[in-house]
Design a protein around this motif. Structure first.
Motif, PDB file in Angstrom:
ATOM      1  N   LEU A  48      36.404 -34.569  -4.617  1.00 41.97           N
ATOM      2  CA  LEU A  48      36.635 -33.880  -3.246  1.00 41.97           C
ATOM      3  C   LEU A  48      36.199 -32.428  -3.252  1.00 41.97           C
ATOM      4  O   LEU A  48      35.871 -31.861  -2.197  1.00 41.97           O
ATOM      5  CB  LEU A  48      38.172 -33.837  -3.054  1.00 41.97           C
ATOM      6  N   TYR A  49      36.477 -31.739  -4.495  1.00 45.16           N
ATOM      7  CA  TYR A  49      36.015 -30.197  -4.558  1.00 45.16           C
ATOM      8  C   TYR A  49      34.459 -30.103  -4.523  1.00 45.16           C
ATOM      9  O   TYR A  49      33.738 -29.309  -3.685  1.00 45.16           O
ATOM     10  CB  TYR A  49      36.327 -29.785  -5.901  1.00 45.16           C
ATOM     11  N   MET A  50      33.838 -31.081  -5.045  1.00 42.08           N
ATOM     12  CA  MET A  50      32.165 -31.177  -5.024  1.00 42.08           C
ATOM     13  C   MET A  50      31.847 -31.564  -3.548  1.00 42.08           C
ATOM     14  O   MET A  50      30.817 -30.791  -2.801  1.00 42.08           O
ATOM     15  CB  MET A  50      31.496 -32.326  -5.523  1.00 42.08           C
ATOM     16  N   ILE A  51      32.528 -32.070  -2.768  1.00 44.17           N
ATOM     17  CA  ILE A  51      32.197 -32.609  -1.380  1.00 44.17           C
ATOM     18  C   ILE A  51      32.229 -31.658  -0.339  1.00 44.17           C
ATOM     19  O   ILE A  51      31.585 -31.146   0.416  1.00 44.17           O
ATOM     20  CB  ILE A  51      32.886 -33.784  -1.016  1.00 44.17           C
ATOM     21  N   GLU A  56      30.158 -27.110   2.879  1.00 44.10           N
ATOM     22  CA  GLU A  56      30.020 -25.679   3.240  1.00 44.10           C
ATOM     23  C   GLU A  56      28.278 -25.413   3.176  1.00 44.10           C
ATOM     24  O   GLU A  56      28.097 -24.503   4.211  1.00 44.10           O
ATOM     25  CB  GLU A  56      30.379 -24.883   2.355  1.00 44.10           C
ATOM     26  N   LYS A  57      27.595 -25.958   2.585  1.00 47.46           N
ATOM     27  CA  LYS A  57      26.177 -25.451   2.524  1.00 47.46           C
ATOM     28  C   LYS A  57      25.560 -26.824   2.171  1.00 47.46           C
ATOM     29  O   LYS A  57      24.916 -26.904   1.121  1.00 47.46           O
ATOM     30  CB  LYS A  57      25.998 -24.480   1.199  1.00 47.46           C
ATOM     31  N   PRO A  58      25.294 -27.658   3.316  1.00 51.53           N
ATOM     32  CA  PRO A  58      24.575 -29.085   2.995  1.00 51.53           C
ATOM     33  C   PRO A  58      23.209 -28.727   2.726  1.00 51.53           C
ATOM     34  O   PRO A  58      22.659 -27.843   3.307  1.00 51.53           O
ATOM     35  CB  PRO A  58      24.860 -29.661   4.324  1.00 51.53           C
ATOM     36  N   ASP A  71      28.373 -43.222  -2.776  1.00 46.10           N
ATOM     37  CA  ASP A  71      28.208 -43.910  -1.285  1.00 46.10           C
ATOM     38  C   ASP A  71      28.322 -43.058  -0.210  1.00 46.10           C
ATOM     39  O   ASP A  71      27.577 -42.712   0.680  1.00 46.10           O
ATOM     40  CB  ASP A  71      29.094 -45.029  -1.072  1.00 46.10           C
ATOM     41  N   VAL A  72      29.731 -42.018  -0.709  1.00 37.90           N
ATOM     42  CA  VAL A  72      30.097 -41.001   0.408  1.00 37.90           C
ATOM     43  C   VAL A  72      29.045 -40.191   0.769  1.00 37.90           C
ATOM     44  O   VAL A  72      28.403 -39.756   1.630  1.00 37.90           O
ATOM     45  CB  VAL A  72      31.528 -40.531   0.000  1.00 37.90           C
ATOM     46  N   PHE A  73      28.583 -39.732  -0.854  1.00 39.07           N
ATOM     47  CA  PHE A  73      27.588 -38.575  -0.598  1.00 39.07           C
ATOM     48  C   PHE A  73      26.205 -39.144   0.010  1.00 39.07           C
ATOM     49  O   PHE A  73      25.548 -38.097   0.833  1.00 39.07           O
ATOM     50  CB  PHE A  73      27.257 -38.210  -1.970  1.00 39.07           C
ATOM     51  N   ARG A  78      22.499 -39.053   4.617  1.00 41.64           N
ATOM     52  CA  ARG A  78      21.803 -39.577   5.802  1.00 41.64           C
ATOM     53  C   ARG A  78      22.154 -39.199   7.195  1.00 41.64           C
ATOM     54  O   ARG A  78      21.624 -38.576   8.110  1.00 41.64           O
ATOM     55  CB  ARG A  78      22.189 -41.154   5.882  1.00 41.64           C
ATOM     56  N   LEU A  79      23.478 -38.940   7.284  1.00 41.66           N
ATOM     57  CA  LEU A  79      24.177 -38.328   8.720  1.00 41.66           C
ATOM     58  C   LEU A  79      23.610 -36.847   8.759  1.00 41.66           C
ATOM     59  O   LEU A  79      23.167 -36.620  10.117  1.00 41.66           O
ATOM     60  CB  LEU A  79      25.534 -38.210   8.569  1.00 41.66           C
ATOM     61  N   ASN A  80      23.546 -36.219   8.063  1.00 45.62           N
ATOM     62  CA  ASN A  80      23.046 -34.985   7.810  1.00 45.62           C
ATOM     63  C   ASN A  80      21.660 -34.644   8.415  1.00 45.62           C
ATOM     64  O   ASN A  80      21.202 -34.211   9.350  1.00 45.62           O
ATOM     65  CB  ASN A  80      23.357 -34.029   6.585  1.00 45.62           C
ATOM     66  N   LYS A  81      20.919 -35.676   7.596  1.00 44.53           N
ATOM     67  CA  LYS A  81      19.518 -35.790   7.982  1.00 44.53           C
ATOM     68  C   LYS A  81      19.270 -35.935   9.359  1.00 44.53           C
ATOM     69  O   LYS A  81      18.483 -35.612  10.058  1.00 44.53           O
ATOM     70  CB  LYS A  81      18.642 -36.901   7.160  1.00 44.53           C
TER      71      LYS A  81
END
Ligand code: ADP
Length: 429
Positions: A48-51, A56-58, A71-73, A78-81
């Motif tokens: 959670l901390y990593m995500i 904050e800075k994708p 999978d979450v990452f 993909r969504l960010n792209k």
């Protein structure tokens, strides 16, 4: 359920089972279970901390992890792209839109649903003296102050352009709704064109006025010469008299048309009893016609706010045309009826009719289907232009329906609301 999530649950269950087995053998079931769950909680907290850090800075690279968090990452990246791509596309469209509107010669302003300025192009900045820092978000009525514009905004009759004076300039303006409650306002400075129109109108008015005096003198001389001629042939005098009469009619119609174009609203607005007015027009028609046609009047009670003389001129022109262009014994009907749309006053004849290709141009000045015939009948080619202008000033519209060889219908449609909606005339015929 996704396969990653299923795997995660299996792993968790396997961990708990292992903890139960080990705990049972070592007589420390509770402690072993707590240790496994604490390790699992720590692992999830770490992810959670990593995500949170990544959000904050994708970036393109995601932290190394495994299981459901992988999978979450993966899905987040993909969504960010996808989001970045559509932002880029939107920015390109916006850029292209701004470039094209900046190149427009029209002043263009985007208004929001509260009629506040959202955006404007350099032409609008120049025309309305707008500044990017000060004028975004302010109501457009603080920039375009004439009351006719506020009325236009309030009435929302955006299918018609609005032409009006602002300080020393004449502006022509259009508003088109778009999107969810936004409006695109485009305006152009027509001061020069207006000045030229005014000059042309003044010239025609002055020339017509000046020509009236010599014409009166000529008419006077013809009468004197006719009295002096004795037994000589009277034909030349008749011809000259006919032509001077034609000139007098032409000058009068030119002056009427100029007056109608000059003022924005008719003088002396009053409730006009249309029934009584049509009765007068009917009596005049009978006296002009001298029994050559079968003229009828059918009318419903109606009243209209307007200028009686202007309305009378308009209706009389339609009746005169019907008499001119209907063979003898043909029938002519003058009528008035009312419905939900408003008041309809018209003249219907069983005359020569007009073919379709001429109908759109009949209200232009001097437009005649058959110039010879019109002149023979005493026409000037200005009658319908006068009708159109008189109707414009009363918020009315001229509807023409005609079939060649069968007859014509000229109908003046007046909206029910009367004067409140009289638009400022914007175009000349
Ligand atoms: P004019 O003085 O020549 O009648 P108008 O502007 O009144 O000029 O009319 C323009 C032209 O429209 C006329 O020349 C005529 O050709 C045509 N027109 C007008 N009214 C009628 C009608 N009732 N029937 C047939 N043609 C008509």
């Amino acid at each position: 359920m996704s396969s990653g999530f299923r795997r995660e649950i299996i792993l968790l269950l396997a961990g708990i089972t292992l903890a139960v087995i080990v705990g049972s053998f070592s007589d420390a079931l509770f402690e072993t279970l707590c240790a496994v769950l604490a390790a699992y909680l720590a692992w999830n907290l770490y992810n959670l901390y990593m995500i949170t850090r990544w959000l904050e800075k994708p970036g393109k690279n995601t932290p190394e992890t495994w299981g459901v968090w992988n999978d979450v990452f993966y899905n987040l990246v993909r969504l960010n792209k996808r989001h970045r791509k559509s932002r880029k596309r939107l920015a390109t469209i916006l850029n292209r839109f701004q470039q094209s509107t900046q190149a427009l010669p029209y002043a263009t302003i985007v208004l929001n649903d509260m009629n506040e300025i959202d955006w404007f192009n350099p032409a609008a900045a120049a025309l309305f003296n707008l500044h990017q820092q000060d004028n975004i978000g302010i109501p457009i009525t603080r920039i375009i102050r004439p009351s006719v514009f506020s009325r236009y905004l309030r009435d929302k009759k955006f299918d018609q352009a609005l032409e009006f004076k602002m300080l020393t300039r004449s502006l022509k303006l259009n508003i088109s709704p778009f999107g969810k409650g936004s409006f695109l306002l485009s305006a152009i400075d027509v001061t020069e064109r207006r000045q030229l129109d005014d000059m042309r109108r003044d010239f025609i008015a002055n020339a017509s006025h000046e020509l009236r005096t010599p014409l009166t003198v000529i008419t006077g001389y013809i009468e004197t010469m006719r009295e002096m001629k004795g037994d000589c042939d009277s034909l030349p005098f008749d011809r000259v008299e006919q032509q001077t009469e034609r000139m007098r009619t032409l000058l009068e119609e030119l002056m009427t048309l100029t007056r109608l174009e000059e003022e924005e609203r008719p003088d002396g607005m009053e409730p006009v009893d249309i029934t009584a007015l049509l009765e007068d027009v009917y009596q005049d028609a009978l006296s002009i016609d001298k029994g050559l046609h079968n003229i009828r009047l059918t009318t419903e009670p109606a009243s209209l706010d307007g200028n009686r003389e202007e309305l009378r001129t308009a209706f009389m022109n339609l009746v005169t045309n019907a008499i001119r262009y209907t063979p003898e014994q043909g029938s002519i009907r003058i009528f008035c009826n009312t419905d939900k749309q408003g008041i309809h006053v018209g003249v219907e004849d069983k005359g020569i009719g007009i073919s379709q290709q001429h109908i759109g141009r009949l209200t232009e000045r001097f437009y005649r289907v058959d110039t010879g015939r019109s002149r023979e009948n005493g026409g000037t080619g200005l009658g319908l232009a006068i009708v159109k202008h008189a109707l414009d000033r009363h918020g009315g519209k001229l509807h023409i329906h005609s079939v060649l060889g069968l007859g014509s219908l000229f109908r003046c449609d007046f909206p029910l609301q009367g004067l409140a909606s009289v638009p400022v005339p914007s175009e000349t015929a």
